[in-house]
Design a protein around this motif. Structure first.
Motif, PDB file in Angstrom:
ATOM      1  N   LEU B 417       0.837  -1.195   0.000  1.00  0.00           N
ATOM      2  CA  LEU B 417       0.000   0.000   0.000  1.00  0.00           C
ATOM      3  C   LEU B 417       0.879   1.255   0.000  1.00  0.00           C
ATOM      4  O   LEU B 417       0.616   2.208  -0.737  1.00  0.00           O
ATOM      5  CB  LEU B 417      -0.904  -0.024   1.239  1.00  0.00           C
ATOM      6  CG  LEU B 417      -1.921   1.105   1.376  1.00  0.00           C
ATOM      7  CD1 LEU B 417      -2.878   1.095   0.193  1.00  0.00           C
ATOM      8  CD2 LEU B 417      -2.698   0.960   2.674  1.00  0.00           C
ATOM      9  N   HIS B 418       1.949   1.235   0.818  1.00  0.00           N
ATOM     10  CA  HIS B 418       2.855   2.389   0.833  1.00  0.00           C
ATOM     11  C   HIS B 418       3.622   2.508  -0.488  1.00  0.00           C
ATOM     12  O   HIS B 418       3.841   3.596  -0.994  1.00  0.00           O
ATOM     13  CB  HIS B 418       3.849   2.276   1.992  1.00  0.00           C
ATOM     14  CG  HIS B 418       3.247   2.603   3.322  1.00  0.00           C
ATOM     15  ND1 HIS B 418       2.587   1.667   4.084  1.00  0.00           N
ATOM     16  CD2 HIS B 418       3.174   3.758   4.008  1.00  0.00           C
ATOM     17  CE1 HIS B 418       2.149   2.233   5.190  1.00  0.00           C
ATOM     18  NE2 HIS B 418       2.493   3.510   5.177  1.00  0.00           N
ATOM     19  N   TRP B 420       2.695   1.578  -3.505  1.00  0.00           N
ATOM     20  CA  TRP B 420       1.879   2.071  -4.622  1.00  0.00           C
ATOM     21  C   TRP B 420       0.998   3.251  -4.234  1.00  0.00           C
ATOM     22  O   TRP B 420       0.234   3.741  -5.061  1.00  0.00           O
ATOM     23  CB  TRP B 420       1.048   0.920  -5.218  1.00  0.00           C
ATOM     24  CG  TRP B 420       1.883  -0.007  -6.050  1.00  0.00           C
ATOM     25  CD1 TRP B 420       2.523   0.301  -7.217  1.00  0.00           C
ATOM     26  CD2 TRP B 420       2.213  -1.363  -5.764  1.00  0.00           C
ATOM     27  NE1 TRP B 420       3.221  -0.786  -7.688  1.00  0.00           N
ATOM     28  CE2 TRP B 420       3.042  -1.826  -6.816  1.00  0.00           C
ATOM     29  CE3 TRP B 420       1.874  -2.244  -4.749  1.00  0.00           C
ATOM     30  CZ2 TRP B 420       3.552  -3.118  -6.863  1.00  0.00           C
ATOM     31  CZ3 TRP B 420       2.367  -3.534  -4.788  1.00  0.00           C
ATOM     32  CH2 TRP B 420       3.206  -3.962  -5.835  1.00  0.00           C
ATOM     33  N   TRP B 421       1.069   3.684  -2.978  1.00  0.00           N
ATOM     34  CA  TRP B 421       0.231   4.812  -2.545  1.00  0.00           C
ATOM     35  C   TRP B 421       0.427   6.044  -3.429  1.00  0.00           C
ATOM     36  O   TRP B 421      -0.565   6.633  -3.883  1.00  0.00           O
ATOM     37  CB  TRP B 421       0.534   5.130  -1.074  1.00  0.00           C
ATOM     38  CG  TRP B 421      -0.336   6.199  -0.489  1.00  0.00           C
ATOM     39  CD1 TRP B 421      -0.026   7.504  -0.286  1.00  0.00           C
ATOM     40  CD2 TRP B 421      -1.685   6.047  -0.030  1.00  0.00           C
ATOM     41  NE1 TRP B 421      -1.075   8.175   0.280  1.00  0.00           N
ATOM     42  CE2 TRP B 421      -2.111   7.307   0.448  1.00  0.00           C
ATOM     43  CE3 TRP B 421      -2.582   4.963   0.009  1.00  0.00           C
ATOM     44  CZ2 TRP B 421      -3.390   7.513   0.966  1.00  0.00           C
ATOM     45  CZ3 TRP B 421      -3.849   5.175   0.526  1.00  0.00           C
ATOM     46  CH2 TRP B 421      -4.237   6.434   0.992  1.00  0.00           C
ATOM     47  N   MET B 424      -1.403   5.410  -6.565  1.00  0.00           N
ATOM     48  CA  MET B 424      -2.862   5.315  -6.463  1.00  0.00           C
ATOM     49  C   MET B 424      -3.500   6.681  -6.280  1.00  0.00           C
ATOM     50  O   MET B 424      -4.544   6.973  -6.858  1.00  0.00           O
ATOM     51  CB  MET B 424      -3.260   4.415  -5.285  1.00  0.00           C
ATOM     52  CG  MET B 424      -2.872   2.973  -5.473  1.00  0.00           C
ATOM     53  SD  MET B 424      -3.266   1.981  -4.020  1.00  0.00           S
ATOM     54  CE  MET B 424      -4.755   1.201  -4.564  1.00  0.00           C
ATOM     55  N   VAL B 425      -2.922   7.521  -5.426  1.00  0.00           N
ATOM     56  CA  VAL B 425      -3.592   8.774  -5.088  1.00  0.00           C
ATOM     57  C   VAL B 425      -2.847  10.002  -5.598  1.00  0.00           C
ATOM     58  O   VAL B 425      -3.366  11.105  -5.519  1.00  0.00           O
ATOM     59  CB  VAL B 425      -3.813   8.904  -3.560  1.00  0.00           C
ATOM     60  CG1 VAL B 425      -4.576   7.701  -3.038  1.00  0.00           C
ATOM     61  CG2 VAL B 425      -2.496   9.041  -2.819  1.00  0.00           C
ATOM     62  N   TYR B 429       3.118  10.217   1.015  1.00  0.00           N
ATOM     63  CA  TYR B 429       2.877  10.246   2.466  1.00  0.00           C
ATOM     64  C   TYR B 429       4.177  10.728   3.115  1.00  0.00           C
ATOM     65  O   TYR B 429       5.238  10.735   2.480  1.00  0.00           O
ATOM     66  CB  TYR B 429       2.486   8.852   2.973  1.00  0.00           C
ATOM     67  CG  TYR B 429       3.545   7.826   2.712  1.00  0.00           C
ATOM     68  CD1 TYR B 429       4.568   7.602   3.647  1.00  0.00           C
ATOM     69  CD2 TYR B 429       3.595   7.118   1.521  1.00  0.00           C
ATOM     70  CE1 TYR B 429       5.580   6.708   3.389  1.00  0.00           C
ATOM     71  CE2 TYR B 429       4.611   6.232   1.263  1.00  0.00           C
ATOM     72  CZ  TYR B 429       5.590   6.028   2.201  1.00  0.00           C
ATOM     73  OH  TYR B 429       6.614   5.158   1.954  1.00  0.00           O
ATOM     74  N   THR B 492      -1.023   4.934  11.145  1.00  0.00           N
ATOM     75  CA  THR B 492      -0.848   4.763   9.695  1.00  0.00           C
ATOM     76  C   THR B 492      -2.055   5.321   8.944  1.00  0.00           C
ATOM     77  O   THR B 492      -1.909   6.042   7.957  1.00  0.00           O
ATOM     78  CB  THR B 492      -0.654   3.276   9.362  1.00  0.00           C
ATOM     79  OG1 THR B 492       0.424   2.777  10.153  1.00  0.00           O
ATOM     80  CG2 THR B 492      -0.350   3.065   7.896  1.00  0.00           C
ATOM     81  N   LEU B 496      -1.821   8.475   6.295  1.00  0.00           N
ATOM     82  CA  LEU B 496      -2.192   8.230   4.897  1.00  0.00           C
ATOM     83  C   LEU B 496      -3.335   9.156   4.494  1.00  0.00           C
ATOM     84  O   LEU B 496      -3.317   9.762   3.418  1.00  0.00           O
ATOM     85  CB  LEU B 496      -2.570   6.759   4.691  1.00  0.00           C
ATOM     86  CG  LEU B 496      -1.411   5.759   4.673  1.00  0.00           C
ATOM     87  CD1 LEU B 496      -1.925   4.339   4.425  1.00  0.00           C
ATOM     88  CD2 LEU B 496      -0.378   6.112   3.609  1.00  0.00           C
ATOM     89  N   SER B 499      -2.093  12.612   4.077  1.00  0.00           N
ATOM     90  CA  SER B 499      -1.328  12.851   2.846  1.00  0.00           C
ATOM     91  C   SER B 499      -2.246  13.212   1.678  1.00  0.00           C
ATOM     92  O   SER B 499      -1.836  13.890   0.740  1.00  0.00           O
ATOM     93  CB  SER B 499      -0.492  11.626   2.494  1.00  0.00           C
ATOM     94  OG  SER B 499      -1.294  10.627   1.906  1.00  0.00           O
ATOM     95  N   SER B 522       1.303   9.674 -12.080  1.00  0.00           N
ATOM     96  CA  SER B 522       0.669   9.387 -10.797  1.00  0.00           C
ATOM     97  C   SER B 522      -0.349  10.486 -10.516  1.00  0.00           C
ATOM     98  O   SER B 522       0.057  11.645 -10.424  1.00  0.00           O
ATOM     99  CB  SER B 522       1.700   9.391  -9.661  1.00  0.00           C
ATOM    100  OG  SER B 522       2.727   8.488  -9.903  1.00  0.00           O
TER     101      SER B 522
END
Lengths: 199, 567
Positions: B417-418, B420-421, B424-425, B429, B492, B496, B499, B522
């Motif tokens: 998750l970190h 590809w964070w 994704m968004v 972070y 966490t 997240l 961010s 991105s």
């Protein structure tokens, strides 16, 4: 366009992917039937009594009739899709319609078998012999129902003269599924017969 | 077209067309509800899975709090309520969180992009899988309204067919439906990988996560239906009080265990294989070093998938299996250690002399290797017949499977998750906060579960509400650990979410990755690629360079030309 309905732009590749997907789906379903059959066989082998137990009827003849009907429907479906491949439309439509009729007749015969046995004292919750019969035929009938509906939809559209790519894909996928149902039924029927053999 | 040509020399010179982004491509709630975009579906899975994780986590904290003292601890929680707590915790975490987490959320998001495709093969089926998941989850939660269920997540017969708790049928129906969600996701991934690989993307150029998801999908497609039919028979048996599992009518309750574990053992590889795939990506990207033993890692995923179907009996050493079967299952179980160890050694070899960036994803990756090794090695104690007789149904088992299911599968998921964070968004972070979060989770996890190895080897049985006073010190330590871990997860979640509002804008390639998802913006545009990305060796980091102007890494086209003569 907001949504990509299919990432395949080439219809041939789209069809090939769909057929492959259907094949995997069939493999999944095969595991469902395999699980049911294996469970029944294990329990049957552990049971020291005879099947059918005293007071319960033998497997009805109507099951043999329904077996013949379903195998025939698979054959007519094959004739129909082969005719479509050589673009012989009248033959394709004719055999597709026959297939749909046979499919409906199969369900009617299965329903008759249930009605017949219920009348003769085959009570679902009295013995695993009865449980096995109703569970396996019921499981299969639900899947047939799930095949008759798309078969009915594509046949109706074909009868209206619609032979577009989506309809062709529908016919191709339904045919694969239908042949699987046919094979699954034959194995289920043999399982039911095997259950009644002497241990 | 979805096809990507090999890089043409002037690709980098062409002006970039204006880039949209999948989050804002269309607007309104309905554009999400009916979306067929794999990225949006992945994001919806992510939210749903994390929501379930919160619910399952609350039940875990209730269980741990109740166990602080022998007997009653929380007012109003008697043994029966406690049984429901751990059952709900287990069922939610297994069926709603870990199984769908990586394939459903991260897999859906990155698989098509990594492959270089526009979407999965059947986008509508993909959305259908998501809604099946929602329906299954609602039914599972609805079981609480009907009186909950206290069967344990394994639903063993005859207890599950006779218990007076009324929620058994809703939850089993829910799990049945969740199973089909999982089957259709697997089917979609298999077909996508077979049929949507663009030219240049050969099987052995695929990132290892895709091999892992492929192996996972094979298990999903072939094992899950067996769970389906088993649960169906369980429902019928509970309703009509007759079935294959009822000994009173000539049935066999151990048959249920065989069927259940024929699915549920492979299911633990549904959980761990994608996690291993993520670790292969994280370790190589953040060590900036070519993955070591690519083919070995790829084939060991497939080997694990195959072995997974042959070892279910090791859950039943004390269930009255024949001694011969026990020995056979024990032997085959040991063989799973080989492909698992191959992966661990290859990750170690990848790290060796790598240029390791110590950031949050990498810490989760390293944490995974540590925790998975403990979880895997303690599995050998349980696969050994004579020690298993002693350890069976103790906290040792609980600790073991938490090390693999949570310490490995979930930790990899959080690491991924970190990783590809930013993709994704589109936001970064805060790295320092991420490291604090990891530290809390990692320490909390080990305090919670390493203690349970002690508890178990001293003889504390699992699932007990009450216990001897000498076990209390371990229970107290374990509970404190669980609070630390919970603090880490809430922390966490906080940074997240934070961010999203105030994170720095993410570059296309913040980590120096080489696989295709780092070559689109991105967040990615609606149809993933605006310019043709170059399909090359996705672990060749020598061509990736830091670009100050970009604020991220870029691929040096001229080096790509040199390093791949076939272009």
């Amino acid at each position: 366009m907001a949504n990509i309905v299919s990432p395949f732009e080439d219809p041939e590749r789209r069809l090939a992917a769909g057929r492959f997907g259907m094949l995997i789906f069939i493999a999944s379903l095969a595991m469902i039937f395999a699980g049911a059959i294996l469970g029944v066989l294990v329990v049957r082998l552990e049971d020291e009594g005879t099947w059918p137990p005293p007071g319960m009827p033998q497997l009805p003849w109507s099951l043999l009739a329904s077996t013949v009907i379903l195998v025939a429907s698979s054959a007519t479906f094959l004739r129909s899709t082969r005719a479509l491949r050589r673009e012989d439309r009248p033959v394709f439509v004719r055999w597709l319609t026959v297939t749909l009729v046979l499919a409906l007749v199969f369900l009617v015969v299965q329903a008759y078998a249930w009605w017949d046995l219920l009348g003769r004292g085959m009570d679902f919750s009295r013995h695993l012999y009865a449980w096995t019969f109703y569970f396996l035929t019921g499981l299969h009938a639900v899947h047939v129902l799930g095949g008759v509906i798309p078969l009915w939809i594509v046949t109706r559209r074909v009868l209206r003269g619609d032979l577009s790519a989506p309809v062709r894909r529908g016919v191709a996928y339904t045919a694969m599924y239908w042949h699987f149902l046919d094979a699954a039924w034959v194995v289920l029927y043999l399982t039911l017969i095997a259950g009644t053999l002497e241990r | 077209m979805t096809t990507l040509e090999a890089t043409s020399p002037n690709a980098s010179n062409a002006p970039d067309p204006p880039v949209d982004n999948y989050l804002t491509y269309t607007r309104g709630v309905l554009s999400w509800v009916f979306t067929l975009d794999h990225k949006r579906i992945g994001l919806m899975y992510l939210v749903a899975v994390l929501g379930s994780f919160l619910v399952g986590g609350i039940f875990a904290l209730l269980v741990r709090t109740e166990l602080l003292t022998p007997g009653a601890t929380i007012p109003g929680v008697d043994a029966d309520v406690y049984n429901q707590f751990f059952t709900l915790h287990g069922a939610i975490m297994v069926f709603l969180v870990i199984i769908p987490s990586i394939p459903g959320a991260l897999g859906n998001f990155v698989l098509p992009i990594m492959l270089g495709a526009k979407d999965v093969a059947f986008p509508r089926l993909n959305l259908g899988s998501f809604y099946l998941w929602i329906i299954g989850a609602i039914l599972a939660v609805l079981s609480l309204v009907y009186g909950g269920f206290d069967t344990g997540w394994t639903f063993y017969t005859p207890y599950s067919t006779t218990t007076s708790t009324g929620g058994v049928i809703p939850v089993v129906t829910g799990v049945f439906i969740l199973g089909f969600s999982s089957i259709f996701t697997g089917l979609n991934f298999v077909v996508t990988i077979h049929k949507l690989r663009p030219p240049g993307m050969t099987w052995f150029r695929m990132p290892l996560l895709l091999w892992a998801l492929y192996a996972t999908a094979l298990i999903q497609v072939l094992a899950t239906p067996v769970l389906g039919i088993t649960l169906l028979m369980l429902i019928v048996e509970r309703v009509f009080q007759i079935g294959l599992f009822d000994p009173a009518m000539g049935g066999d309750p151990v048959l249920f265990q065989h069927f259940f574990w024929f699915y549920s053992h492979p299911a633990v590889y549904i959980m761990i294989l994608p996690a291993m795939g993520i670790i292969s990506e994280i370790i190589s990207v953040h060590a900036h070093r070519h993955i070591f033993g690519y083919r070995f890692i790829a084939f060991s995923s497939v080997a694990i998938a195959i072995f997974s179907f042959l070892v279910w009996g090791h859950h039943m050493f004390t269930s009255g299996q024949s001694p011969l079967m026990n020995v056979v299952f024990s032997l085959i179980t040991f063989s799973v250690a080989i492909p698992s160890a191959i992966k661990v050694f290859n990750w170690m070899a990848t790290l060796y002399r790598g240029s390791i960036s110590i950031n949050t994803p990498m810490l989760y990756g390293l944490g995974f290797i540590f925790l998975f090794t403990i979880g895997g090695l303690t599995g050998l104690h349980l696969g050994t017949l004579n020690t298993d007789i002693h350890l069976h149904d103790t906290y040792f088992v609980v600790a073991h499977f938490h090390y693999v299911m949570m310490g490995s599968a979930l930790i990899a998921m959080i690491g991924g998750l970190h990783h590809w964070w930013p993709k994704m968004v589109g936001k970064m972070y805060d790295e320092k906060w991420g490291i604090i979060g990891f530290t809390l989770v990692f320490i909390g996890f080990n305090v919670t579960f390493f203690t349970q190895f002690m508890l178990g080897s001293h003889g504390m049985p699992r699932r007990y509400y009450n216990y001897e006073p000498e076990f209390q010190i371990y229970h107290v330590i374990s509970t404190i650990g669980s609070y630390i871990m919970a603090a880490g997860f809430f922390w966490t979640l906080f940074y997240l979410v934070q961010s999203l509002f105030s994170g720095a804008k993410a570059p296309a390639n913040p980590w120096g990755g080489r696989s295709l998802e780092w070559q689109c913006t991105s967040p990615p545009p609606h149809d993933n690629f605006k310019t043709t990305p170059s399909v090359g060796d996705c672990y060749d980091f020598s061509v990736v360079e830091w670009d100050e102007e970009e604020g991220g890494y870029v691929i040096n086209r001229s080096k790509v030309e040199e390093s791949s003569p076939d272009h």
